[in-house]
Design a protein around this motif. Structure first.
Motif, PDB file in Angstrom:
ATOM      1  N   PRO A  79       0.813  -1.220   0.000  1.00  0.00           N
ATOM      2  CA  PRO A  79       0.000   0.000   0.000  1.00  0.00           C
ATOM      3  C   PRO A  79       0.848   1.272   0.000  1.00  0.00           C
ATOM      4  O   PRO A  79       1.022   1.916   1.021  1.00  0.00           O
ATOM      5  CB  PRO A  79      -0.808  -0.130   1.300  1.00  0.00           C
ATOM      6  CG  PRO A  79       0.078  -0.925   2.202  1.00  0.00           C
ATOM      7  CD  PRO A  79       0.878  -1.837   1.329  1.00  0.00           C
ATOM      8  N   ILE A  80       1.402   1.612  -1.154  1.00  0.00           N
ATOM      9  CA  ILE A  80       2.220   2.815  -1.265  1.00  0.00           C
ATOM     10  C   ILE A  80       1.315   4.018  -1.531  1.00  0.00           C
ATOM     11  O   ILE A  80       0.503   3.975  -2.462  1.00  0.00           O
ATOM     12  CB  ILE A  80       3.245   2.679  -2.412  1.00  0.00           C
ATOM     13  CG1 ILE A  80       4.118   1.439  -2.192  1.00  0.00           C
ATOM     14  CG2 ILE A  80       4.116   3.922  -2.514  1.00  0.00           C
ATOM     15  CD1 ILE A  80       5.020   1.119  -3.377  1.00  0.00           C
ATOM     16  N   PRO A  81       1.434   5.099  -0.749  1.00  0.00           N
ATOM     17  CA  PRO A  81       0.635   6.298  -1.041  1.00  0.00           C
ATOM     18  C   PRO A  81       0.834   6.740  -2.490  1.00  0.00           C
ATOM     19  O   PRO A  81       1.940   6.654  -3.036  1.00  0.00           O
ATOM     20  CB  PRO A  81       1.208   7.334  -0.066  1.00  0.00           C
ATOM     21  CG  PRO A  81       1.722   6.517   1.075  1.00  0.00           C
ATOM     22  CD  PRO A  81       2.264   5.257   0.453  1.00  0.00           C
ATOM     23  N   ARG A  82      -0.238   7.206  -3.100  1.00  0.00           N
ATOM     24  CA  ARG A  82      -0.241   7.497  -4.541  1.00  0.00           C
ATOM     25  C   ARG A  82       0.873   8.459  -4.961  1.00  0.00           C
ATOM     26  O   ARG A  82       1.512   8.278  -5.986  1.00  0.00           O
ATOM     27  CB  ARG A  82      -1.604   8.066  -4.955  1.00  0.00           C
ATOM     28  CG  ARG A  82      -1.762   8.168  -6.472  1.00  0.00           C
ATOM     29  CD  ARG A  82      -3.157   8.603  -6.874  1.00  0.00           C
ATOM     30  NE  ARG A  82      -3.281   8.611  -8.330  1.00  0.00           N
ATOM     31  CZ  ARG A  82      -3.567   7.552  -9.065  1.00  0.00           C
ATOM     32  NH1 ARG A  82      -3.754   6.382  -8.485  1.00  0.00           N
ATOM     33  NH2 ARG A  82      -3.673   7.624 -10.373  1.00  0.00           N
ATOM     34  N   THR A  83       1.139   9.476  -4.129  1.00  0.00           N
ATOM     35  CA  THR A  83       2.177  10.456  -4.488  1.00  0.00           C
ATOM     36  C   THR A  83       3.547   9.792  -4.627  1.00  0.00           C
ATOM     37  O   THR A  83       4.318  10.128  -5.518  1.00  0.00           O
ATOM     38  CB  THR A  83       2.262  11.559  -3.419  1.00  0.00           C
ATOM     39  OG1 THR A  83       2.358  10.942  -2.133  1.00  0.00           O
ATOM     40  CG2 THR A  83       1.061  12.470  -3.454  1.00  0.00           C
ATOM     41  N   LEU A 102       4.716  -0.512   9.617  1.00  0.00           N
ATOM     42  CA  LEU A 102       3.274  -0.786   9.613  1.00  0.00           C
ATOM     43  C   LEU A 102       2.821  -1.410   8.301  1.00  0.00           C
ATOM     44  O   LEU A 102       1.946  -2.276   8.286  1.00  0.00           O
ATOM     45  CB  LEU A 102       2.480   0.503   9.867  1.00  0.00           C
ATOM     46  CG  LEU A 102       2.574   1.112  11.272  1.00  0.00           C
ATOM     47  CD1 LEU A 102       1.486   2.155  11.450  1.00  0.00           C
ATOM     48  CD2 LEU A 102       2.455   0.067  12.361  1.00  0.00           C
ATOM     49  N   ALA A 103       3.407  -0.959   7.183  1.00  0.00           N
ATOM     50  CA  ALA A 103       3.018  -1.538   5.890  1.00  0.00           C
ATOM     51  C   ALA A 103       3.338  -3.030   5.865  1.00  0.00           C
ATOM     52  O   ALA A 103       2.563  -3.839   5.355  1.00  0.00           O
ATOM     53  CB  ALA A 103       3.742  -0.818   4.748  1.00  0.00           C
ATOM     54  N   GLN A 104       4.481  -3.403   6.444  1.00  0.00           N
ATOM     55  CA  GLN A 104       4.846  -4.815   6.464  1.00  0.00           C
ATOM     56  C   GLN A 104       3.947  -5.604   7.414  1.00  0.00           C
ATOM     57  O   GLN A 104       3.536  -6.729   7.102  1.00  0.00           O
ATOM     58  CB  GLN A 104       6.307  -4.971   6.882  1.00  0.00           C
ATOM     59  CG  GLN A 104       6.783  -6.418   6.824  1.00  0.00           C
ATOM     60  CD  GLN A 104       8.271  -6.541   6.957  1.00  0.00           C
ATOM     61  OE1 GLN A 104       8.912  -5.727   7.602  1.00  0.00           O
ATOM     62  NE2 GLN A 104       8.846  -7.543   6.336  1.00  0.00           N
ATOM     63  N   ASN A 148      -8.160  -1.755   8.929  1.00  0.00           N
ATOM     64  CA  ASN A 148      -7.659  -2.840   8.078  1.00  0.00           C
ATOM     65  C   ASN A 148      -7.397  -2.330   6.659  1.00  0.00           C
ATOM     66  O   ASN A 148      -7.194  -3.113   5.734  1.00  0.00           O
ATOM     67  CB  ASN A 148      -8.670  -3.996   8.028  1.00  0.00           C
ATOM     68  CG  ASN A 148      -8.697  -4.786   9.324  1.00  0.00           C
ATOM     69  OD1 ASN A 148      -7.648  -5.113   9.871  1.00  0.00           O
ATOM     70  ND2 ASN A 148      -9.879  -5.079   9.834  1.00  0.00           N
ATOM     71  N   ASP A 149      -7.396  -1.015   6.487  1.00  0.00           N
ATOM     72  CA  ASP A 149      -7.194  -0.386   5.182  1.00  0.00           C
ATOM     73  C   ASP A 149      -5.705  -0.072   4.994  1.00  0.00           C
ATOM     74  O   ASP A 149      -5.159   0.832   5.635  1.00  0.00           O
ATOM     75  CB  ASP A 149      -8.030   0.902   5.102  1.00  0.00           C
ATOM     76  CG  ASP A 149      -7.896   1.613   3.757  1.00  0.00           C
ATOM     77  OD1 ASP A 149      -6.894   1.389   3.054  1.00  0.00           O
ATOM     78  OD2 ASP A 149      -8.786   2.412   3.421  1.00  0.00           O
ATOM     79  N   GLY A 150      -5.042  -0.822   4.117  1.00  0.00           N
ATOM     80  CA  GLY A 150      -3.603  -0.676   3.927  1.00  0.00           C
ATOM     81  C   GLY A 150      -3.173   0.708   3.494  1.00  0.00           C
ATOM     82  O   GLY A 150      -2.134   1.217   3.923  1.00  0.00           O
ATOM     83  N   PHE A 151      -3.958   1.351   2.616  1.00  0.00           N
ATOM     84  CA  PHE A 151      -3.583   2.678   2.124  1.00  0.00           C
ATOM     85  C   PHE A 151      -3.718   3.726   3.229  1.00  0.00           C
ATOM     86  O   PHE A 151      -2.882   4.613   3.360  1.00  0.00           O
ATOM     87  CB  PHE A 151      -4.419   3.046   0.897  1.00  0.00           C
ATOM     88  CG  PHE A 151      -4.080   2.213  -0.300  1.00  0.00           C
ATOM     89  CD1 PHE A 151      -3.027   2.567  -1.133  1.00  0.00           C
ATOM     90  CD2 PHE A 151      -4.773   1.047  -0.577  1.00  0.00           C
ATOM     91  CE1 PHE A 151      -2.687   1.781  -2.220  1.00  0.00           C
ATOM     92  CE2 PHE A 151      -4.434   0.256  -1.660  1.00  0.00           C
ATOM     93  CZ  PHE A 151      -3.388   0.626  -2.486  1.00  0.00           C
TER      94      PHE A 151
END
Length: 685
Positions: free
Chosen positions: A416-420, A561-563, A602-605
């Motif tokens: 979940p990489i932020p769009r920017t 946290l992403a991991q 539970n939202d990765g983004f």
């Protein structure tokens, strides 16, 4: 600096050389860039009354009575008790009998180690011992702690690095002075010295900033030069819409979400367009990316073309292959003839698959790196899909894309990489996001707990297994490591076997195992022959086990946290309620606040963006994320500001000198070549 072997350093013989090779260091250049994984900071001593179980600290104490010794000369235990204001701390040393005469009654020392609570007593095992003066000199020092293997210590690595730093001129400055000045970056040799042996936290910050910038800068230079070579390529494979895909969608046992349908339309329009598709599909864990990949493969096949889906592990390749075969069979599309090609495919099968790919008989193939071997030739490869893109370097991605006319490229990632940040990192790709989970998915129930909760967690895992379910337990390390206070897979597996009934099969899995062993363990877990799997993060990209309902992560504070969110995605894939237990190994308030984000979403983004806001770029010794292109030191979340700066610098430089052929860029061009050869993420072009 050339790539001389490690043996050219004094004191490194064949045995030590082999130990270094186990951690991926075989040359002097690799040693220089083998950065510490963390730093051990010597802080001021605390009072005995202030010590807390589970923390590493230094305490000052006077010896009021001589140490006692148990056992014999070969196996001895030395015990010493410190007392302050009725609080007692027991010090224990194993097999160090000489300390009995070293520790003088009436003298004061500083003892440093991890404090644990055992049978209601505070205990510090194997503490370091310092005189007051010696410890005073150590305060604020940062000692490097390296990734190790059994037999290799941080002291051995540090000694080799120090010898290298002291013995030769290391690097010529390759970054143009203008870029360094604009971005406030230190000189490269200063950065290399300070990253290994920082004078203080400020110097470490400066060194790290420079090396992080370089990694991003070189990565982006490579990516943008690749983009310049591949953009606006005509679509060599004219594709028409077919009813088949609509029928497959209607026949699915579940309706596609609105987000899936939107992204499928984007993929279909790309494949039908005059220009070659180059698209990244980002979707949270369990959002249903794989079925879109299968639809794209069916669309290519129905137009008479071949497609290839490359994934990072054999287990995942087999699982995708079996899922695709079921989908084709249910829709009477067996003529599409999907095949599986991995490293463990027999030589006879490989020869058969090579023939079918070369003559076009096989229109769909799923596999690992075996898909890009030299022997593989394709008849009309129109679509290349890479799953879990961050596990593949750009070289590997393009190697598959270059098997004939430039095919359509679809990249799928659950990171979940932020769009920017995604726009910068995946500059050569259009971006689609599946921002909706299937309706029937039960939300995972989360909790963040301390180490005292473990007995309850073990009982909960036992109850889940008795109901027929399975569990993962994640540890940050493979084996016990000098200077690292964290749970390791090998010891933890033994502990869990003693804590759970003999009827429950507990096995371990880690990245140092042979591929065949890893595959066998994962397949046994998928078949429920193993009920509890203790593992490193190697399961992050793994087999789909709908029966697994518990994910327990030890030392959760050591992961980004992403991991942690990626790991959590290993459960909650079936019809049963699933649970995630994050065990925090420290009492740090800021860490608790960060982990609490997982408790509420539970939202990765959302998690990625919240983590970015909470941590910022000042978190010097913070936890590395995953899914970050496998950088050696940079972290796209923590170092997002540096990523933006590197992106701007790369864009400006390439606008002035696209091929880096200007005389003043000679050293930069050579450094880029060295970096891509050395790089953990294989970004060479």
């Amino acid at each position: 600096m050339n790539d001389e072997p490690l043996r050219s350093l004094k004191g490194i013989g064949e045995k030590t050389e082999k130990l270094f090779a186990k951690v991926g260091v075989t040359t002097l250049r690799q040693l220089l860039h083998y950065y510490p994984r963390e730093y051990d900071q010597y802080t001021s001593p605390v009072s005995i009354a202030a010590v807390r179980p589970g923390t590493k600290c230094a305490v000052r104490g006077m010896i009021t009575h001589s140490p006692s010794v148990k056992g014999n000369q070969r196996k001895s235990v030395i015990l010493l008790e410190l007392t302050e204001n009725h609080v007692r701390l027991q010090l224990t040393w194993f097999n160090m009998p000489f300390l009995r005469s070293t520790l003088k009654k009436g003298a004061s020392y500083v003892f440093r180690g991890k404090v644990q609570e055992k049978s209601g007593r505070l205990v510090m095992e194997q503490p370091e011992v310092f005189t007051l003066g010696a410890y005073e000199e150590m305060i604020s020092h940062l000692q490097p702690v390296y990734g190790l293997t059994k037999g290799l210590t941080s002291k051995m690595v540090g000694k080799a690095v120090r010898q290298l730093l002291e013995s030769r001129a290391l690097e010529q400055e390759y970054l143009p002075e203008e870029i360094r000045e604009e971005n406030g970056l230190c000189e490269i040799n200063f950065a290399l010295e300070q990253i290994h042996f920082p004078d203080n936290p400020d110097m470490l910050q400066k060194a790290r900033r420079r090396l992080v910038f370089d990694e991003f800068f070189f990565f982006l230079l490579a990516m943008r030069r690749l983009k310049a070579q591949t953009e606006d390529i005509p679509n060599a494979f004219p594709i028409q819409a077919v009813w088949t895909t609509e029928e497959v969608i209607e026949n699915l046992p579940f309706p596609l979400t609105n987000a899936q349908m939107r992204v499928w339309n984007e993929i279909e329009n790309d494949m039908k367009s005059c220009s070659r598709m180059a698209r990244l599909v980002q979707g949270d864990v369990g959002s249903g990316k794989t079925v879109l990949a299968f639809l794209a493969m069916i669309l290519a096949s129905e137009n008479g073309y071949q497609s290839a889906l490359m994934v990072p592990t054999e287990v995942l390749a087999r699982q995708h292959y079996e899922s695709l075969c079921r989908l084709l069979e249910e829709n009477h599309l067996e003529a599409c003839a999907a095949r599986l090609l991995t490293g463990s495919t027999t030589a006879k099968e490989k020869r058969q698959i090579y023939r079918e790919l070369a003559d076009g008989t096989c229109r769909m193939v799923i596999g690992t790196h075996a898909l890009i071997q030299e022997k593989v030739r394709y008849h009309n490869l129109a679509l290349v899909i890479t799953d879990e893109q961050h596990r593949f370097g750009v070289r590997q991605r393009t190697a598959l894309a270059e098997k004939g006319e430039p095919p359509n490229v679809l990249v799928m990632s659950a990171t979940p990489i932020p769009r920017t940040l995604a726009i910068i990192l995946y500059g050569d790709l259009s971006i689609s996001v599946i921002d909706e989970l299937p309706a029937k998915r039960l939300p995972i129930k989360n909790c963040v707990v301390n180490t005292n909760y473990r007995p309850n967690a073990y009982r909960f895992i036992q109850r889940q297994v008795e109901q027929g379910r399975q569990a993962y337990v994640i540890c940050p390390m493979v084996e016990e490591s000098e200077g690292m206070d964290a749970e390791n897979v090998l010891d933890y597996t033994e502990r869990l076997r003693h804590a759970l009934p003999d009827t429950i099969c507990v096995r371990y899995l880690h990245g140092k195992m042979k591929p065949s062993e890893k595959n066998e363990i994962m397949e046994q877990f998928a078949r429920n022959e193993i009920q509890v799997l203790v593992s490193t993060t190697v399961v992050e990209v793994g087999v789909n086990v709908p029966n697994a309902t518990v994910m327990m992560v030890e030392n959760a504070e050591r992961f980004g946290l992403a991991q942690l969110h990626q790991l959590r995605g290993r459960v909650g894939r079936g019809e049963y309620q699933s649970y995630c237990i994050f065990v925090q190994g420290t009492s740090d308030e800021a860490t608790g606040k960060r982990l609490d984000i997982l408790n509420h979403s539970n939202d990765g983004f959302l998690i990625a963006n919240e983590d970015l806001k909470l941590r910022g770029s000042g978190d010097l010794l913070g936890t590395r994320q995953s899914g970050d292109m496998e950088f050696a030191i940079a972290d796209i979340f923590r170092d997002s500001e540096e990523l933006v700066r590197a992106s701007q610098a790369a864009g400006k430089l390439l606008a002035e000198d696209p091929e880096l052929k200007a005389p003043e860029h000679t050293l930069l061009r050579e450094a880029l070549e060295d970096f891509t050869a050395l790089s953990h993420h294989d970004i060479g072009i």
